[in-house]
Design an enzyme around this catalytic site. Structure first.
Site, PDB file in Angstrom:
ATOM      1  N   ARG A  83       9.834 -19.202 -22.926  1.00  0.00           N
ATOM      2  CA  ARG A  83       9.124 -19.280 -21.588  1.00  0.00           C
ATOM      3  C   ARG A  83      10.015 -20.242 -20.751  1.00  0.00           C
ATOM      4  O   ARG A  83       9.920 -19.878 -19.580  1.00  0.00           O
ATOM      5  CB  ARG A  83       7.940 -20.068 -21.946  1.00  0.00           C
ATOM      6  CG  ARG A  83       7.067 -19.294 -22.916  1.00  0.00           C
ATOM      7  CD  ARG A  83       5.950 -18.606 -22.032  1.00  0.00           C
ATOM      8  NE  ARG A  83       4.786 -19.510 -21.255  1.00  0.00           N
ATOM      9  CZ  ARG A  83       3.673 -18.898 -20.639  1.00  0.00           C
ATOM     10  NH1 ARG A  83       3.589 -17.922 -20.459  1.00  0.00           N
ATOM     11  NH2 ARG A  83       3.035 -19.844 -20.253  1.00  0.00           N
ATOM     12  N   ASN A 116      -0.784 -24.753 -14.117  1.00  0.00           N
ATOM     13  CA  ASN A 116       0.404 -23.922 -14.616  1.00  0.00           C
ATOM     14  C   ASN A 116       1.441 -25.083 -15.014  1.00  0.00           C
ATOM     15  O   ASN A 116       1.667 -26.244 -14.493  1.00  0.00           O
ATOM     16  CB  ASN A 116       0.981 -23.367 -13.340  1.00  0.00           C
ATOM     17  CG  ASN A 116      -0.036 -22.330 -12.902  1.00  0.00           C
ATOM     18  OD1 ASN A 116      -0.805 -21.937 -13.537  1.00  0.00           O
ATOM     19  ND2 ASN A 116       0.336 -21.927 -11.580  1.00  0.00           N
ATOM     20  N   HIS A 133      -2.421 -29.226 -17.316  1.00  0.00           N
ATOM     21  CA  HIS A 133      -2.168 -28.838 -18.629  1.00  0.00           C
ATOM     22  C   HIS A 133      -0.521 -28.956 -19.223  1.00  0.00           C
ATOM     23  O   HIS A 133      -0.085 -28.387 -19.988  1.00  0.00           O
ATOM     24  CB  HIS A 133      -2.154 -27.151 -18.615  1.00  0.00           C
ATOM     25  CG  HIS A 133      -3.659 -26.709 -18.585  1.00  0.00           C
ATOM     26  ND1 HIS A 133      -4.018 -25.333 -18.557  1.00  0.00           N
ATOM     27  CD2 HIS A 133      -4.776 -27.688 -18.606  1.00  0.00           C
ATOM     28  CE1 HIS A 133      -5.480 -25.475 -18.463  1.00  0.00           C
ATOM     29  NE2 HIS A 133      -5.904 -26.485 -18.693  1.00  0.00           N
ATOM     30  N   CYS A 141       6.590 -36.848 -29.127  1.00  0.00           N
ATOM     31  CA  CYS A 141       6.637 -36.763 -30.625  1.00  0.00           C
ATOM     32  C   CYS A 141       5.455 -36.215 -31.241  1.00  0.00           C
ATOM     33  O   CYS A 141       4.564 -36.612 -30.687  1.00  0.00           O
ATOM     34  CB  CYS A 141       6.867 -38.186 -31.037  1.00  0.00           C
ATOM     35  SG  CYS A 141       6.868 -38.244 -32.880  1.00  0.00           S
ATOM     36  N   CYS A 145       4.582 -40.883 -31.387  1.00  0.00           N
ATOM     37  CA  CYS A 145       5.371 -42.116 -30.898  1.00  0.00           C
ATOM     38  C   CYS A 145       5.042 -42.026 -29.457  1.00  0.00           C
ATOM     39  O   CYS A 145       4.939 -40.765 -28.819  1.00  0.00           O
ATOM     40  CB  CYS A 145       6.806 -41.760 -31.372  1.00  0.00           C
ATOM     41  SG  CYS A 145       7.163 -42.135 -32.870  1.00  0.00           S
ATOM     42  N   CYS A 174      12.428 -36.374 -33.111  1.00  0.00           N
ATOM     43  CA  CYS A 174      12.079 -37.811 -32.788  1.00  0.00           C
ATOM     44  C   CYS A 174      13.018 -38.836 -33.160  1.00  0.00           C
ATOM     45  O   CYS A 174      13.440 -39.008 -34.424  1.00  0.00           O
ATOM     46  CB  CYS A 174      10.849 -38.264 -32.747  1.00  0.00           C
ATOM     47  SG  CYS A 174      10.368 -39.942 -32.457  1.00  0.00           S
ATOM     48  N   THR A 217      -7.366 -18.812 -10.565  1.00  0.00           N
ATOM     49  CA  THR A 217      -7.621 -19.530 -11.823  1.00  0.00           C
ATOM     50  C   THR A 217      -9.302 -18.979 -11.953  1.00  0.00           C
ATOM     51  O   THR A 217     -10.107 -18.930 -11.133  1.00  0.00           O
ATOM     52  CB  THR A 217      -7.613 -21.169 -11.938  1.00  0.00           C
ATOM     53  OG1 THR A 217      -8.227 -21.340 -13.343  1.00  0.00           O
ATOM     54  CG2 THR A 217      -8.299 -21.618 -10.963  1.00  0.00           C
ATOM     55  N   ASN A 242     -10.179 -15.664  -5.237  1.00  0.00           N
ATOM     56  CA  ASN A 242      -9.622 -14.887  -6.124  1.00  0.00           C
ATOM     57  C   ASN A 242      -9.708 -13.511  -5.966  1.00  0.00           C
ATOM     58  O   ASN A 242     -10.558 -13.180  -5.184  1.00  0.00           O
ATOM     59  CB  ASN A 242     -10.505 -15.320  -7.656  1.00  0.00           C
ATOM     60  CG  ASN A 242      -9.857 -16.445  -8.499  1.00  0.00           C
ATOM     61  OD1 ASN A 242      -8.664 -16.615  -8.867  1.00  0.00           O
ATOM     62  ND2 ASN A 242     -10.618 -17.502  -8.248  1.00  0.00           N
TER      63      ASN A 242
END
Length: 282
Positions: A83, A116, A133, A141, A145, A174, A217, A242
């Protein structure tokens, strides 16, 4: 009057009202995967978002979970780096540019809340942004952490069938506890919080928004729906942009303070930009 003329008249009236208010006068944009479709980024939930590795086929809701990552960290990282390569090769589109131009007009009265993780809004120049998001630039981690780190620049994007190399694996562990690092994104079996997802900050913005423009969305996740509900609760107007009806349509069904626009994001945003430019110049 045509549909386009009626829509433009409604938008002009509410934009003028909000621009001249002394409070609850923010202009907020809530964007999702639809706005990046023109850049060639497939939606994660759609059929084109299913991850295929060798002979394995995964539904996003099964693959995109912390539980799956714990059992299959290398496979998840392969997908994430696939991605990454896709995002980096994608170009910002006209919708991204229109929103960036609107921010320049409105300055501190503008906010963008995006689902996004592709970084395209940032690449287009937007600064006042809440990435609810998470994003594909950062890692943290998987063992908890505290620090969030940038993905090391030595780790490059992958082709769909390209495995991690030993250097990748070393860099994705980590330094504090030796556990796997993970992408700093929200998975399907996780909850929104403030540190990663700006939950409370985005809801505060929604509360003070005179207009919330929903662009590309469908409202399939909790926080975007809560953002829309908050704006409505405190008297703001929702503009649903939309190409088809969605879960926000149901929320807005009996509400007066709404405008529904069934058009592409670029068409609608261009109109909004033109109206705002004229209002600001008055």
């Amino acid at each position: 009057m045509t549909y386009e003329e009626i829509m433009k008249e409604q938008l002009t009236e509410i934009i003028k009202q909000v621009y001249n208010k002394k409070n609850r006068n923010l202009f907020t944009f809530l964007t999702g995967a639809g706005i990046s479709a023109e850049s060639g980024i497939p939606t994660y939930r759609g059929i084109d978002g299913i991850w295929v590795k060798g002979t394995k086929f995964h539904k996003p809701e099964e693959f995109g979970t912390f539980a799956y990552f714990k059992e299959n960290p290398e496979e998840v990282w392969q997908y994430s780096l696939f991605r990454k390569k896709m995002f980096e090769s994608a170009q910002t589109n006209n919708s991204h540019h229109e929103i960036a131009a609107i921010e320049k007009l409105l300055q501190d009265r503008f906010h963008l809340i995006t689902q996004n993780i592709d970084n395209l809004h940032r690449r287009s120049g937007v600064e006042r942004i809440f990435e609810i998001h998470g994003n594909n630039r950062e890692i943290k981690c998987s063992n908890g952490c505290k620090e969030i780190h940038h993905l090391p620049i030595e780790i490059e994007g992958k082709d769909i069938d390209e495995d991690l190399n030993q250097k990748d694996i070393e860099l994705l562990k980590c330094k504090e506890c030796g556990s796997w690092m993970r992408p700093n994104i929200l998975w399907f079996d996780e909850y929104y919080d403030e540190k990663t997802n700006k939950k409370f900050s985005s809801l505060k913005v929604a509360k003070n928004s005179g207009i919330l423009f929903i662009v590309g969305t469908s409202g399939a996740t909790n926080l975007p729906m809560a953002i829309a509900e908050t704006t409505l609760k405190y008297g703001g107007t929702i503009v649903d942009i939309n190409t088809e009806d969605n879960l926000f349509t149901k929320l807005l069904k009996d509400k007066k303070n709404k405008i529904t626009i069934r058009a592409t994001s670029t068409e609608a945003l261009k109109t909004i930009h033109e109206i705002l430019h004229n209002v600001v110049q008055e």
